[in-house]
Design a protein around this motif. Sequence first.
Motif, mmCIF file in Angstrom:
data_model
loop_
_atom_site.group_PDB
_atom_site.id
_atom_site.type_symbol
_atom_site.label_atom_id
_atom_site.label_comp_id
_atom_site.label_asym_id
_atom_site.label_seq_id
_atom_site.Cartn_x
_atom_site.Cartn_y
_atom_site.Cartn_z
ATOM 1 N N ALA A 224 0.937 5.447 3.744
ATOM 2 C CA ALA A 224 0.372 4.599 2.684
ATOM 3 C C ALA A 224 0.774 5.165 1.330
ATOM 4 O O ALA A 224 0.794 6.384 1.128
ATOM 5 C CB ALA A 224 -1.144 4.537 2.803
ATOM 6 N N ALA A 228 -1.383 0.203 -2.351
ATOM 7 C CA ALA A 228 -2.067 0.082 -1.058
ATOM 8 C C ALA A 228 -2.929 1.300 -0.784
ATOM 9 O O ALA A 228 -4.083 1.187 -0.356
ATOM 10 C CB ALA A 228 -1.049 -0.100 0.061
ATOM 11 N N SER A 240 -0.523 4.925 8.248
ATOM 12 C CA SER A 240 -1.230 3.646 8.239
ATOM 13 C C SER A 240 -0.420 2.611 9.008
ATOM 14 O O SER A 240 0.768 2.789 9.265
ATOM 15 C CB SER A 240 -1.425 3.151 6.795
ATOM 16 O OG SER A 240 -2.101 4.106 6.018
ATOM 17 N N ARG A 242 1.513 -0.848 9.099
ATOM 18 C CA ARG A 242 2.222 -1.722 8.169
ATOM 19 C C ARG A 242 2.655 -2.952 8.960
ATOM 20 O O ARG A 242 3.425 -2.850 9.912
ATOM 21 C CB ARG A 242 3.432 -1.012 7.567
ATOM 22 C CG ARG A 242 4.230 -1.869 6.564
ATOM 23 C CD ARG A 242 5.385 -1.067 5.992
ATOM 24 N NE ARG A 242 6.261 -1.861 5.136
ATOM 25 C CZ ARG A 242 6.094 -2.034 3.827
ATOM 26 N NH1 ARG A 242 5.071 -1.438 3.224
ATOM 27 N NH2 ARG A 242 6.937 -2.760 3.110
ATOM 28 N N THR A 261 -1.270 -3.561 4.791
ATOM 29 C CA THR A 261 -1.443 -2.135 5.047
ATOM 30 C C THR A 261 -2.884 -1.907 5.476
ATOM 31 O O THR A 261 -3.813 -2.421 4.840
ATOM 32 C CB THR A 261 -1.140 -1.293 3.791
ATOM 33 O OG1 THR A 261 0.188 -1.595 3.347
ATOM 34 C CG2 THR A 261 -1.256 0.197 4.093
#
Length: 278
Positions: A224, A228, A240, A242, A261
Motif C-alpha cells: 500500500a 490508499a 495489501s 490490489r 486497495t
Amino acid sequence: MTCQDRRGEDSLKVDNAPERKVQVTQAEIIKALTEAIDRGIIKYGDRLSTTRELAEKYDTTQQTVAAALTVMAGMGLVQVQRGVGTKVIAGRRRQIKLGSYRSANRTVPTGTTAWKKENGNGSKEGPTTVSQMVTTEEDADTGIPVGTEVVERTRTRFDGDDAPCQHKRTLVTVAAATLIPEGWAGLPPMMSPGDVIPPDGMSIAKWLGMGVVRVVYEISTAPASGAAAAALTLPEGTPSLRIVSKGLKEDDQVAYATVTTAPLRSSVSWEIQDDEVG
C-alpha cells in the motif's frame, strides 16, 4: 548461489532503484526487490545478498533492510532463515484464469448494496473526489496507456465499526468521462462529484454509452502506498490486496479502470448472473 554471484554487483539494481544519498525507506526496498522478482532479475530459489550488503547497495541501514525482508516474508515472497540467509520463494507474478462469465445486470442488487449488507449496520462510503490527471507508470496495470489524460474519481469505504476497509480509485478516459446521457443537464455524470446512479437495470457504462462489452478483474498483492495507504491508515509498504477491474470495448481499449486497495484481512466475492451484459 547469491544473485550477486550469478549476475554481478549490480544484479539487484532495477530502473527505479534509488541512486541518491537520502536514506532509502523500507517501502522503497520492498518495491525495488518485488519488481526485480516480477521482472525476472531475481529468480525463484535465489538467495539474496546479506542485509549488510543490501544496506550498502541501497544506501540505508541494516535495520531498515531487515524490516523490509520481514514484510516480504509475510507476503510469501522470501523465506528468512537465521544463519542461512534470505531465499526467494516466489516467481514472477502470473495470471490465474478462473473463467469467463457474463456480467450481472442492474436488476439485481448492485455491488455497493451487497457490500453494505455484508459489512454491518452503518457501513458507508466517503465522499467522492474528482480531479483530472495524466496516467504514469504506477497506473500501468490498469491497461490505460501511460501519459493518457483521465478523470480520477476516488473514495473510501468504511465498515460498520467506522474502520476504513477499501480505497477505490477509478480512472476514466476523458473520451468516456465526458459522455452525457440523453436528457442530462449540467456537468457530465463522471465529472461530477458524488454518486453516479444510472436508471434501474443499467450499468453506468451502458447508460453513458461507453461501448464496454466486458469487464475483467485482476487480483494481486502489492505494498500500500500514497493516498490508499493514508486512507486505510496503513504504514507505507504494508502488504495489501490490489484489485483492478477494467471496462473493455470491442477493440480491447480500456474505457475505465477501478483500482481497489484493501487490507489482506479481506475477502473477495462475485455473484455471477446469467443476464444480459450491462
